[in-house]
Design an enzyme around this catalytic site. Structure first.
Site, PDB file in Angstrom:
ATOM      1  N   PRO A   1      -2.966  15.345 -30.568  1.00 34.19           N
ATOM      2  CA  PRO A   1      -3.389  13.952 -30.633  1.00 34.19           C
ATOM      3  C   PRO A   1      -3.223  13.165 -29.333  1.00 34.19           C
ATOM      4  O   PRO A   1      -2.220  13.318 -28.628  1.00 34.19           O
ATOM      5  CB  PRO A   1      -2.459  13.354 -31.698  1.00 34.19           C
ATOM      6  CG  PRO A   1      -2.059  14.501 -32.547  1.00 34.19           C
ATOM      7  CD  PRO A   1      -2.049  15.697 -31.659  1.00 34.19           C
ATOM      8  N   ASN A   2      -4.233  12.373 -29.052  1.00 36.86           N
ATOM      9  CA  ASN A   2      -4.273  11.429 -27.924  1.00 36.86           C
ATOM     10  C   ASN A   2      -4.460  12.082 -26.552  1.00 36.86           C
ATOM     11  O   ASN A   2      -4.591  11.381 -25.552  1.00 36.86           O
ATOM     12  CB  ASN A   2      -3.026  10.525 -27.904  1.00 36.86           C
ATOM     13  CG  ASN A   2      -2.957   9.664 -29.151  1.00 36.86           C
ATOM     14  OD1 ASN A   2      -3.921   8.982 -29.473  1.00 36.86           O
ATOM     15  ND2 ASN A   2      -1.849   9.725 -29.868  1.00 36.86           N
TER      16      ASN A   2
ATOM     17  N   ARG B   1      -5.192   7.129 -20.219  1.00 38.31           N
ATOM     18  CA  ARG B   1      -3.963   6.884 -20.967  1.00 38.31           C
ATOM     19  C   ARG B   1      -2.790   6.860 -19.987  1.00 38.31           C
ATOM     20  O   ARG B   1      -2.553   7.855 -19.297  1.00 38.31           O
ATOM     21  CB  ARG B   1      -3.781   8.038 -21.955  1.00 38.31           C
ATOM     22  CG  ARG B   1      -2.555   7.944 -22.802  1.00 38.31           C
ATOM     23  CD  ARG B   1      -2.384   9.198 -23.644  1.00 38.31           C
ATOM     24  NE  ARG B   1      -1.213   9.047 -24.469  1.00 38.31           N
ATOM     25  CZ  ARG B   1      -0.614  10.033 -25.106  1.00 38.31           C
ATOM     26  NH1 ARG B   1      -1.096  11.254 -25.028  1.00 38.31           N
ATOM     27  NH2 ARG B   1       0.457   9.813 -25.827  1.00 38.31           N
TER      28      ARG B   1
ATOM     29  N   TYR C   1       1.328  10.197 -17.503  1.00 38.42           N
ATOM     30  CA  TYR C   1       0.600  11.436 -17.739  1.00 38.42           C
ATOM     31  C   TYR C   1      -0.092  11.894 -16.450  1.00 38.42           C
ATOM     32  O   TYR C   1       0.573  12.344 -15.536  1.00 38.42           O
ATOM     33  CB  TYR C   1      -0.328  11.272 -18.955  1.00 38.42           C
ATOM     34  CG  TYR C   1       0.477  11.000 -20.212  1.00 38.42           C
ATOM     35  CD1 TYR C   1       1.310  11.981 -20.747  1.00 38.42           C
ATOM     36  CD2 TYR C   1       0.450   9.755 -20.833  1.00 38.42           C
ATOM     37  CE1 TYR C   1       2.089  11.736 -21.870  1.00 38.42           C
ATOM     38  CE2 TYR C   1       1.224   9.512 -21.968  1.00 38.42           C
ATOM     39  CZ  TYR C   1       2.039  10.500 -22.475  1.00 38.42           C
ATOM     40  OH  TYR C   1       2.820  10.269 -23.590  1.00 38.42           O
TER      41      TYR C   1
ATOM     42  N   ASN D   1      -0.019  21.936 -26.015  1.00 33.63           N
ATOM     43  CA  ASN D   1       0.623  20.631 -25.872  1.00 33.63           C
ATOM     44  C   ASN D   1       0.338  19.892 -27.183  1.00 33.63           C
ATOM     45  O   ASN D   1      -0.764  19.388 -27.381  1.00 33.63           O
ATOM     46  CB  ASN D   1       0.049  19.857 -24.684  1.00 33.63           C
ATOM     47  CG  ASN D   1       0.738  18.501 -24.519  1.00 33.63           C
ATOM     48  OD1 ASN D   1       1.477  18.064 -25.406  1.00 33.63           O
ATOM     49  ND2 ASN D   1       0.474  17.839 -23.405  1.00 33.63           N
TER      50      ASN D   1
ATOM     51  N   ALA E   1       2.401  14.082 -29.789  1.00 34.35           N
ATOM     52  CA  ALA E   1       3.537  13.577 -30.583  1.00 34.35           C
ATOM     53  C   ALA E   1       3.896  14.486 -31.761  1.00 34.35           C
ATOM     54  O   ALA E   1       5.016  14.411 -32.276  1.00 34.35           O
ATOM     55  CB  ALA E   1       3.236  12.166 -31.075  1.00 34.35           C
TER      56      ALA E   1
ATOM     57  N   GLU F   1       4.798  26.135 -24.491  1.00 36.67           N
ATOM     58  CA  GLU F   1       4.653  24.708 -24.828  1.00 36.67           C
ATOM     59  C   GLU F   1       4.611  23.914 -23.524  1.00 36.67           C
ATOM     60  O   GLU F   1       5.472  24.103 -22.666  1.00 36.67           O
ATOM     61  CB  GLU F   1       5.866  24.306 -25.680  1.00 36.67           C
ATOM     62  CG  GLU F   1       5.948  22.839 -26.039  1.00 36.67           C
ATOM     63  CD  GLU F   1       7.264  22.510 -26.780  1.00 36.67           C
ATOM     64  OE1 GLU F   1       7.997  23.442 -27.205  1.00 36.67           O
ATOM     65  OE2 GLU F   1       7.555  21.312 -26.902  1.00 36.67           O
TER      66      GLU F   1
ATOM     67  N   HIS G   1       4.208  20.028 -21.672  1.00 34.05           N
ATOM     68  CA  HIS G   1       4.143  18.561 -21.725  1.00 34.05           C
ATOM     69  C   HIS G   1       3.891  18.045 -20.329  1.00 34.05           C
ATOM     70  O   HIS G   1       4.555  18.488 -19.379  1.00 34.05           O
ATOM     71  CB  HIS G   1       5.451  17.971 -22.268  1.00 34.05           C
ATOM     72  CG  HIS G   1       5.726  18.424 -23.660  1.00 34.05           C
ATOM     73  ND1 HIS G   1       5.030  17.934 -24.739  1.00 34.05           N
ATOM     74  CD2 HIS G   1       6.566  19.375 -24.137  1.00 34.05           C
ATOM     75  CE1 HIS G   1       5.446  18.556 -25.826  1.00 34.05           C
ATOM     76  NE2 HIS G   1       6.369  19.439 -25.495  1.00 34.05           N
TER      77      HIS G   1
ATOM     78  N   ARG H   1      12.493  10.279 -21.332  1.00 37.62           N
ATOM     79  CA  ARG H   1      11.815   9.127 -21.930  1.00 37.62           C
ATOM     80  C   ARG H   1      12.603   8.638 -23.161  1.00 37.62           C
ATOM     81  O   ARG H   1      13.817   8.720 -23.176  1.00 37.62           O
ATOM     82  CB  ARG H   1      10.371   9.528 -22.259  1.00 37.62           C
ATOM     83  CG  ARG H   1       9.604  10.003 -21.017  1.00 37.62           C
ATOM     84  CD  ARG H   1       8.189  10.425 -21.332  1.00 37.62           C
ATOM     85  NE  ARG H   1       7.401   9.305 -21.827  1.00 37.62           N
ATOM     86  CZ  ARG H   1       6.231   9.444 -22.469  1.00 37.62           C
ATOM     87  NH1 ARG H   1       5.736  10.654 -22.684  1.00 37.62           N
ATOM     88  NH2 ARG H   1       5.567   8.383 -22.879  1.00 37.62           N
TER      89      ARG H   1
HETATM   90  C1  DQA Z   1       3.278  14.680 -24.421  1.00 37.48           C
HETATM   91  C2  DQA Z   1       4.618  13.995 -24.732  1.00 37.48           C
HETATM   92  C3  DQA Z   1       4.654  13.474 -26.164  1.00 37.48           C
HETATM   93  O1  DQA Z   1       5.890  12.845 -26.424  1.00 37.48           O
HETATM   94  C4  DQA Z   1       3.540  12.457 -26.360  1.00 37.48           C
HETATM   95  O2  DQA Z   1       3.544  12.005 -27.684  1.00 37.48           O
HETATM   96  C5  DQA Z   1       2.218  12.992 -25.953  1.00 37.48           C
HETATM   97  C6  DQA Z   1       2.110  13.770 -24.737  1.00 37.48           C
HETATM   98  C7  DQA Z   1       3.166  15.077 -22.936  1.00 37.48           C
HETATM   99  O3  DQA Z   1       2.252  15.818 -22.609  1.00 37.48           O
HETATM  100  O4  DQA Z   1       3.954  14.612 -22.104  1.00 37.48           O
HETATM  101  O5  DQA Z   1       1.195  12.705 -26.594  1.00 37.48           O
HETATM  102  O6  DQA Z   1       3.178  15.871 -25.199  1.00 37.48           O
END
Ligand code: DQA
Length: 148
Positions: free
Chosen positions: A9-10, A17, A22, A73, A76, A97, A99, A106
């Site tokens: 998501p996102n 964003r 990011y 990735n 959340a 994994e 990020h 954070r």
């Molecule tokens: C994320 C970190 C997560 O906490 C966040 O909700 C994301 C992106 C990252 O790539 O840093 O959507 O996975």
């Protein structure tokens, strides 16, 4: 060799964003970089992004039989999705994994990953380069037969 690169998501709005946290690159740019990195090494890189937990799980169930490894990735979902965790356990493939941000520097709730215990390794805080490092590592290790 076939590697799945999955984003949750996102992550579809990367590039607009919170660029400080990011990356300035869009997801399409990162995915195309990974596909070229794969092509150069004769590796097929299959990319997928969804904002929906169910679609991510369906994709994992459908594609993992014909894949050799996964880079994910989960956005959340990292922090609370036990169903994503269970889907990943069942694939029995090496998983990295990734990020973009450093989830340990954070908000406190981001420091917990329910996925981390079942992956080979985690890359956190290296921005888009984390995906590149993950792909290189998976290819190296799978080519050497180390993770089979
Ligand atoms: C994320 C970190 C997560 O906490 C966040 O909700 C994301 C992106 C990252 O790539 O840093 O959507 O996975």
């Amino acid at each position: 060799m076939r590697i799945l690169v999955i984003n949750g998501p996102n992550l579809n709005i990367l590039g607009r964003r919170d660029k400080e946290v990011y990356t300035e690159k869009t997801l399409a740019e990162i995915e195309s970089l990974l596909k070229s990195q794969g092509e150069a090494l004769d590796v097929e890189v299959i990319t997928f992004q969804s904002n929906s937990e169910g679609e991510l799980i369906d994709f994992i169930q459908e594609q993992s039989n014909s894949a050799d490894g996964i880079i994910i990735n989960p956005g959340a979902l990292t922090h609370y999705s036990f169903s994503l965790h269970d889907a990943l356990v069942d694939v029995r493939l090496p998983i990295i994994e990734v990020h973009l941000s450093n989830i340990y520097s954070r908000e406190g709730w981001r420091a917990n990953s329910v996925i981390a215990p079942i992956v080979k390794g985690q890359i956190s805080g290296l921005g888009w380069r984390g995906y590149v490092a993950a792909l290189q590592t998976l290819i190296d290790e799978l080519s050497g037969g180390n993770w089979k």
